[in-house]
Structure formats: structure tokens, C-alpha cells
Design a protein around this motif. Structure first.
Motif, short mmCIF file in Angstrom:
data_model
loop_
_atom_site.label_atom_id
_atom_site.label_comp_id
_atom_site.label_asym_id
_atom_site.label_seq_id
_atom_site.Cartn_x
_atom_site.Cartn_y
_atom_site.Cartn_z
N GLN A 267 0.82 -1.22 0.00
CA GLN A 267 0.00 0.00 0.00
C GLN A 267 0.86 1.26 0.00
OE1 GLN A 267 -3.19 -0.70 -0.41
NE2 GLN A 267 -2.66 -2.86 -0.14
N ASN A 268 2.15 1.11 0.23
CA ASN A 268 3.06 2.25 0.27
C ASN A 268 3.58 2.49 -1.15
OD1 ASN A 268 5.25 4.01 0.66
ND2 ASN A 268 5.59 3.25 2.74
N THR A 269 2.88 3.34 -1.89
CA THR A 269 3.21 3.54 -3.30
C THR A 269 4.55 4.23 -3.49
OG1 THR A 269 1.92 5.60 -3.28
CG2 THR A 269 0.79 3.61 -3.99
N VAL A 270 4.93 5.09 -2.56
CA VAL A 270 6.22 5.78 -2.68
C VAL A 270 7.37 4.78 -2.58
CG1 VAL A 270 7.77 7.46 -1.62
CG2 VAL A 270 5.32 7.95 -1.77
N ALA A 271 7.29 3.89 -1.59
CA ALA A 271 8.32 2.87 -1.42
C ALA A 271 8.35 1.92 -2.62
CB ALA A 271 8.08 2.09 -0.13
N LEU A 272 7.17 1.55 -3.12
CA LEU A 272 7.09 0.67 -4.28
C LEU A 272 7.76 1.30 -5.49
CD1 LEU A 272 6.08 -1.86 -5.73
CD2 LEU A 272 3.89 -0.67 -6.11
N GLU A 273 7.51 2.58 -5.71
CA GLU A 273 8.11 3.28 -6.85
C GLU A 273 9.63 3.34 -6.71
OE1 GLU A 273 6.13 7.02 -6.90
OE2 GLU A 273 4.24 6.20 -7.67
N MET A 274 10.12 3.49 -5.48
CA MET A 274 11.57 3.51 -5.27
C MET A 274 12.20 2.16 -5.59
SD MET A 274 11.74 5.73 -1.71
CE MET A 274 13.51 5.50 -1.53
N LEU A 275 11.51 1.07 -5.19
CA LEU A 275 12.02 -0.26 -5.50
C LEU A 275 11.99 -0.52 -7.01
CD1 LEU A 275 10.55 -2.64 -2.76
CD2 LEU A 275 12.97 -2.17 -3.23
N ILE A 276 10.90 -0.10 -7.64
CA ILE A 276 10.79 -0.26 -9.09
C ILE A 276 11.92 0.47 -9.80
CG2 ILE A 276 9.40 0.38 -11.11
CD1 ILE A 276 6.91 -0.20 -9.42
N GLU A 277 12.23 1.66 -9.36
CA GLU A 277 13.31 2.43 -9.98
C GLU A 277 14.66 1.76 -9.78
OE1 GLU A 277 15.22 5.19 -12.21
OE2 GLU A 277 13.06 4.83 -12.02
N ARG A 278 14.86 1.17 -8.59
CA ARG A 278 16.12 0.46 -8.32
C ARG A 278 16.26 -0.74 -9.25
NH1 ARG A 278 20.02 -1.76 -8.38
NH2 ARG A 278 21.53 -2.30 -6.75
N VAL A 279 15.17 -1.48 -9.44
CA VAL A 279 15.19 -2.63 -10.34
C VAL A 279 15.43 -2.18 -11.78
CG1 VAL A 279 13.77 -4.46 -11.34
CG2 VAL A 279 13.76 -4.08 -8.87
N ARG A 280 14.78 -1.11 -12.17
CA ARG A 280 14.92 -0.61 -13.54
C ARG A 280 16.37 -0.21 -13.83
NH1 ARG A 280 11.02 2.87 -13.44
NH2 ARG A 280 9.47 1.50 -14.42
N LYS A 281 17.04 0.39 -12.87
CA LYS A 281 18.44 0.77 -13.07
C LYS A 281 19.31 -0.47 -13.27
CE LYS A 281 18.56 5.18 -10.56
NZ LYS A 281 19.12 5.92 -9.39
N HIS A 282 19.06 -1.50 -12.48
CA HIS A 282 19.83 -2.73 -12.64
C HIS A 282 19.57 -3.35 -14.01
CE1 HIS A 282 21.93 -6.42 -11.65
NE2 HIS A 282 20.87 -7.10 -12.09
N LEU A 283 18.33 -3.38 -14.44
CA LEU A 283 18.00 -3.96 -15.73
C LEU A 283 18.65 -3.19 -16.87
CD1 LEU A 283 14.22 -4.80 -15.19
CD2 LEU A 283 16.14 -6.40 -15.26
N ASN A 284 18.72 -1.87 -16.74
CA ASN A 284 19.38 -1.05 -17.77
C ASN A 284 20.86 -1.35 -17.82
OD1 ASN A 284 17.01 0.25 -18.52
ND2 ASN A 284 17.29 1.96 -17.10
N LEU A 285 21.48 -1.57 -16.64
CA LEU A 285 22.90 -1.90 -16.63
C LEU A 285 23.15 -3.25 -17.31
CD1 LEU A 285 23.91 -0.83 -12.99
CD2 LEU A 285 24.70 0.20 -15.13
N VAL A 286 22.28 -4.20 -17.03
CA VAL A 286 22.43 -5.52 -17.64
C VAL A 286 22.29 -5.45 -19.16
CG1 VAL A 286 21.38 -7.81 -17.82
CG2 VAL A 286 21.66 -6.75 -15.57
N GLN A 287 21.30 -4.68 -19.61
CA GLN A 287 21.05 -4.56 -21.05
C GLN A 287 22.18 -3.85 -21.77
OE1 GLN A 287 17.27 -2.58 -21.15
NE2 GLN A 287 16.13 -4.39 -20.48
N ASN A 288 22.88 -2.98 -21.06
CA ASN A 288 23.95 -2.20 -21.70
C ASN A 288 25.32 -2.89 -21.62
OD1 ASN A 288 22.22 -0.09 -22.44
ND2 ASN A 288 22.45 0.91 -20.45
N GLN A 289 25.37 -4.03 -20.98
CA GLN A 289 26.66 -4.73 -20.88
C GLN A 289 27.03 -5.39 -22.19
OE1 GLN A 289 26.27 -7.40 -17.54
NE2 GLN A 289 26.72 -5.83 -16.04
#
Length: 209
Positions: free
Chosen positions: A187-209
């Protein structure tokens, strides 16, 4: 495989499963895989049903931690695993399994994740979902009565005899191992968005390797 493991722990009914599911749903199956700690309850084929029903499933010893750690290492090595499936009605593992493929992000959710040091050492991000006890017990009652077909008396008795004492002995102290503490879980949308952004950054790093 360049994989990060996000552990999401918290007391019964805290909202950790909702948080984990929303995080996974924000990405594709090729990007995020999920493991459920409950599926790693130990198998008890040698114990009659009546005795299995009396076991303390809220103690760390109820889980096959070695198998879970092995499966995490296999996923991180790029191998698929067969996650066991727990049958709550039978108080035992079923004969079914769920095929889980390796992915850049693995989400692991469960009540007692942070109790075991060996398991914690495999996690890159440890999230603890913190919710008031009265809210948690109400959610547990609704879930167990409606979804698992249990009686109200049995749910309350189990909560008072094992769930609450085990929470105080194991779950609450394990919060100290968390990297992030999130009130109210999914129910904590702010925390969820922060986790989503952290995951997205990792996925971008993986894709750019």
C-alpha cells in the motif's frame, strides 16, 4: 549471470506478498523471477496429517533453508530450478513444482527470511515490511478463513500459541538486518516506486553490458 536478489520479509499479514507481487508485475517474466519462502517448508510424508497440523510452522526450523539457498545459487548461475509447492490444506508439500527461470532480478518473499544468516548473505537488498500487529492479525484471519478454509477459532489459537510468540522471538529482531524498512507494504506507493526504480536501473545496466 548478473543477478540481484531482493528479499522482502515481515510479519504475517504485513503486506510483503502484495509488495513483492506488485514489484514483479511491474516488469516482464524474463526480467524478474519470484520465490516464495512458504513453498520451502520441509516435507513431512512420514508424519500423519493430525500430527502435521500441530507442527510449529512459524519457527525457522520449519523451512528447508539449504534447498532454498541451493536454488538461489543455481538461479544466479543461470540455471532454472523446480520450486516446490506447499499445500496448506494438507500441511505438506504437494507433488507439484513450479519451474522458475533465471532472471536479472529475483524477488524472494517470506516471514522469516532475515533470521538465517546464510540466506541473508545471498541477498543484495533486504526489505522489511513493518505493519501494526492489529492490522496484521485481521488480515491473517480474513486470509485463512476465506482463502484456506480454516475456522476462526483455529486461526486465533494458532496466532496466540505460535505466530505471535515466534514473531516476537524471531521476526521482529530480524528487522535489524534489513537495508530498508517500509511501512504498510504494497500500500506504500512511494516505497514501491523507489524499488521499481532500483530494479529498472539494474535492468538497464544488464542490457547495456
Amino acid at each position: 549471470m548478473d543477478t540481484i536478489l531482493i528479499g522482502i520479509a515481515g510479519g504475517t499479514g504485513s503486506g510483503k506478498t502484495t509488495l513483492a507481487d506488485k514489484l514483479v508485475e511491474s516488469f516482464g517474466r524474463d526480467e524478474v523471477s519470484i520465490l516464495r519462502h512458504d513453498n520451502y517448508y520441509k516435507r513431512h510424508d512420514d508424519i500423519p496429517f493430525e500430527e502435521r497440523a500441530k507442527l510449529n510452522y512459524d519457527h525457522p526450523d520449519a523451512f528447508d533453508t539449504d534447498l532454498l539457498c541451493q536454488h538461489i545459487l543455481e538461479l544466479k548461475a543461470g540455471k532454472s530450478i523446480e520450486m516446490p509447492v506447499y499445500d496448506y490444506a494438507m500441511h505438506n508439500r504437494s507433488d507439484k513444482t513450479i519451474l522458475v527461470h533465471p532472471a536479472p532480478v529475483i524477488v524472494l518473499e517470506g516471514i522469516l527470511l532475515f533470521v538465517e544468516k546464510d540466506l541473508c548473505d545471498l541477498m543484495d537488498i533486504k526489505v522489511f515490511v513493518d505493519t501494526d500487529a492489529d492490522v496484521r492479525i485481521l488480515r491473517r484471519i480474513l486470509r485463512d478463513v476465506k482463502e484456506r478454509g480454516r475456522s476462526l477459532d483455529s486461526v486465533v489459537t494458532q496466532y496466540l500459541t505460535t505466530v505471535k510468540p515466534m514473531h516476537e522471538q524471531f521476526v521482529e529482531p530480524s528487522k535489524r538486518r534489513a537495508d530498508v524498512i517500509i511501512p504498510e507494504g504494497g500500500q506504500n506507493t512511494v516505497a514501491l516506486e523507489m524499488l521499481i526504480e532500483r530494479v529498472r536501473k539494474h535492468l538497464n545496466l544488464v542490457q547495456n553490458q
